[in-house]
Design an enzyme around this catalytic site. Sequence first.
Site, short mmCIF file in Angstrom:
data_model
loop_
_atom_site.label_atom_id
_atom_site.label_comp_id
_atom_site.label_asym_id
_atom_site.label_seq_id
_atom_site.Cartn_x
_atom_site.Cartn_y
_atom_site.Cartn_z
N ARG A 68 -35.82 45.97 8.48
CA ARG A 68 -36.49 44.81 7.91
C ARG A 68 -36.01 43.54 8.59
O ARG A 68 -34.86 43.44 9.02
CB ARG A 68 -36.19 44.70 6.40
CG ARG A 68 -37.01 45.61 5.53
CD ARG A 68 -36.74 45.39 4.07
NE ARG A 68 -35.40 45.77 3.70
CZ ARG A 68 -34.38 44.93 3.52
NH1 ARG A 68 -34.57 43.63 3.65
NH2 ARG A 68 -33.19 45.36 3.19
N TYR A 207 -42.20 49.08 11.29
CA TYR A 207 -41.06 49.80 10.70
C TYR A 207 -40.89 49.55 9.20
O TYR A 207 -40.91 48.40 8.74
CB TYR A 207 -39.76 49.40 11.41
CG TYR A 207 -38.68 50.46 11.27
CD1 TYR A 207 -38.56 51.48 12.22
CD2 TYR A 207 -37.80 50.49 10.19
CE1 TYR A 207 -37.61 52.47 12.10
CE2 TYR A 207 -36.84 51.47 10.06
CZ TYR A 207 -36.75 52.46 11.02
OH TYR A 207 -35.80 53.45 10.90
N LYS A 216 -41.34 47.31 -0.54
CA LYS A 216 -40.65 46.06 -0.92
C LYS A 216 -41.64 44.91 -1.13
O LYS A 216 -41.45 44.07 -2.01
CB LYS A 216 -39.64 45.67 0.15
CG LYS A 216 -38.71 46.79 0.56
CD LYS A 216 -37.81 47.28 -0.54
CE LYS A 216 -36.74 48.19 0.03
NZ LYS A 216 -35.91 48.84 -0.92
N HIS A 236 -35.03 46.48 -7.98
CA HIS A 236 -34.57 47.31 -6.86
C HIS A 236 -33.56 48.31 -7.41
O HIS A 236 -32.35 48.15 -7.21
CB HIS A 236 -33.94 46.37 -5.82
CG HIS A 236 -33.64 47.01 -4.51
ND1 HIS A 236 -32.69 46.52 -3.66
CD2 HIS A 236 -34.18 48.08 -3.90
CE1 HIS A 236 -32.64 47.28 -2.57
NE2 HIS A 236 -33.53 48.23 -2.70
N SER A 258 -29.69 47.66 -0.18
CA SER A 258 -30.19 48.70 0.72
C SER A 258 -29.03 49.37 1.46
O SER A 258 -28.10 48.69 1.91
CB SER A 258 -31.14 48.10 1.75
OG SER A 258 -32.21 47.47 1.09
N CYS A 260 -26.63 51.34 0.38
CA CYS A 260 -25.33 51.38 -0.31
C CYS A 260 -25.22 52.60 -1.21
O CYS A 260 -24.43 52.62 -2.15
CB CYS A 260 -25.12 50.12 -1.14
SG CYS A 260 -24.75 48.68 -0.14
N ASP A 283 -35.27 54.05 -5.56
CA ASP A 283 -35.29 52.70 -4.97
C ASP A 283 -35.86 51.61 -5.87
O ASP A 283 -35.37 50.50 -5.84
CB ASP A 283 -36.07 52.74 -3.66
CG ASP A 283 -35.80 51.54 -2.77
OD1 ASP A 283 -34.63 51.11 -2.69
OD2 ASP A 283 -36.75 51.01 -2.17
N ARG A 377 -34.33 56.96 9.22
CA ARG A 377 -34.87 57.23 7.88
C ARG A 377 -35.56 58.58 7.79
O ARG A 377 -36.04 59.10 8.80
CB ARG A 377 -35.91 56.15 7.53
CG ARG A 377 -35.33 54.74 7.44
CD ARG A 377 -34.79 54.46 6.07
NE ARG A 377 -34.02 53.23 6.01
CZ ARG A 377 -33.66 52.68 4.85
NH1 ARG A 377 -33.99 53.24 3.70
NH2 ARG A 377 -32.94 51.58 4.83
O1 SAT Z 1 -37.21 49.30 5.10
S1 SAT Z 1 -37.09 49.34 3.65
O2 SAT Z 1 -37.16 48.01 3.11
O3 SAT Z 1 -38.12 50.15 3.05
C1 SAT Z 1 -35.59 50.06 3.26
C2 SAT Z 1 -34.62 49.16 2.66
O4 SAT Z 1 -34.23 48.16 3.24
O5 SAT Z 1 -34.17 49.46 1.53
MN MN Z 2 -34.10 49.71 -1.17
#
Ligand code: SAT
Ligand code: MN
Length: 585
Positions: A68, A207, A216, A236, A258, A260, A283, A377
């Site tokens: 991100r 991505y 998100k 979140h 994210s 963690c 998530d 991922r």
């Molecule tokens: O790339 S994402 O935003 O889906 C993953 C994350 O940062 O939690």
């Molecule tokens: Mn997340």
Amino acid sequence: MKAVANEHLKKWIEEMCLLCQPKDVQIIDGSDEENKQLIQKLIESKTLVKLKRPGSYLARSNPEDVARVEDRTFICSKSSENAGPTNNWQEPAEIKTKLKGLFQGCMRGRTMYVVPYLMGPYGSPYAKGAVEITDSPYVVVNMRLMARVGKRAEEALGNSEFVKCLHSVGRPLAADEKDVSWPCNPKETYIVHFPEEREVWSFGSGYGGNALLNKKCFALRLASCMARDEGWLAEHMLIISVTNPEGEKKYFTASFPSACGKTNLAMLSSTLPGWKVECVGDDIAWMHWGKDGRLYAVNPEAGFFGVATGTSMKSNPNAMKTIEKNAIFTNVGLTDDGDVWWEGMTDVPPQHLINWKGEEWGQAAVPTEKAAHPNSRFTAATSQCPVVDPLYEAPLGVPISGIIFGGRRSTTMPLVRQALSWEHGVFLGASMTSETTAAAKGEVGKLRHDPFAMLPFCGYHMGDYFAHWLKQKVSGRKCPEIFYVNWFLKDDSGKFLWPGFGENMKVLKWMCERIDGKTKGVKTPIGIRPEAQELGCHPQLLEINQESWKKETKDLESYFATFGKKLPQELLEEQKKLQKHFECC
Ligand code: SAT
Ligand code: MN
């Protein structure tokens, strides 16, 4: 092109065709046949490589497009005040003009995919309809795993308005131009949200959260605005159930930044006999108050987009089983026998593989590059998780008994404590801090404030968001208990003090016992903590270091000041109370 029934959708497709000028348009119906064709196309364009795992594929992104991009993400509400000090803002009309310029002709030579989707279980009063228009077939096949996509979602839209998500990789193709395997445009990337219009415009990245706009962008940034307006919470947070040896079940949500360990906690494999965790989501949680005064959570998603790096049969066996088939892997290594590998997956790395950059990697030459990108991922459907909770698609959600906050901190924050009140719990959420990870572009390991793990995902002024949380406590409601954990404390030699993973069950057990009033705990100024012997842990894990806390509360004072008048008085009072305590003793 197949006809669409929704009048607003018909009009929007026409407008976007005029703007983006795609070669053709495909309305996504979500069928297996359609998915097969898309996968075939992605294999031909070398975006996907077929793996030996059934129904599974590997994608390698452009090395400039791996996470991100928070500095290119904007919340363009009508007034800058509504975006607040934690979001980037630009005047909406101005940025729309700029975006229209970028999107003009941006899909030339490509197919425009129209993806109707639903966030939330089918039949749920809390589910919300949306459509993503994208020129990335990689996005389509991922969304198919992560959201409820296609005909049924389109039917659920009826003729009503919906959230509009427009996405382009930003690389139009000339008539005779050959495509690259991962088209993108990192120099011109923009992820722009228009909260009042319920729209997202995303350009230049293919991505994760930059491109899968259901996640998100919609389910957190836009949904947090809807939740504020409609009196619910878009968070979140993972959602799990914890069952004790007597068979009694409690549901928890937990919010960590994210990368963690949300996915690991969501699928925890217990080391305590008789205790178990089952997964509703890893998530995002949408939470509404039920008629009985309890808070109920649904997982708006239908799949996982988990961090691959570090995932193993030791750290998360249930995730490993979830991705045995029908999974898409992004930016991991490709082994010689057509399987995947990443750092941490096995103790001994394969002799040779092709790394995430498509380069030879192995023991013959000492690799300077990682096999997998740290933000690599996997994408897989929730239904494939072997410990999925039976109520994971319950239309009204699951009743939440506890909310857990936490971050990645090598010092100061003890292993676990319970908030002293709802207000104190909201204060704990607001004061969350964590060391940065590879999930977002930028420096890794840098300490930053990440209130409620929503710093990159709150679609409005964070001060108003804190107030919205405080407002949830209304007479007649049974608010969940709030806890704060830190799995990541280190000793002076840099070694983790807590084993984490399956051992976290002990902490969850303590929480259940606190909720049931079965254990007393020790009251401290920062919350109620267990006795070290209750968890069988090193006493250092529960220590409150006076000097560190003095510094922590001082720093919080300046952080809270950034919210100005919007900082709720209750939070300021909590901060002052702590400051007084640590300064005087
Ligand atoms: O790339 S994402 O935003 O889906 C993953 C994350 O940062 O939690
Ligand atoms: Mn997340």
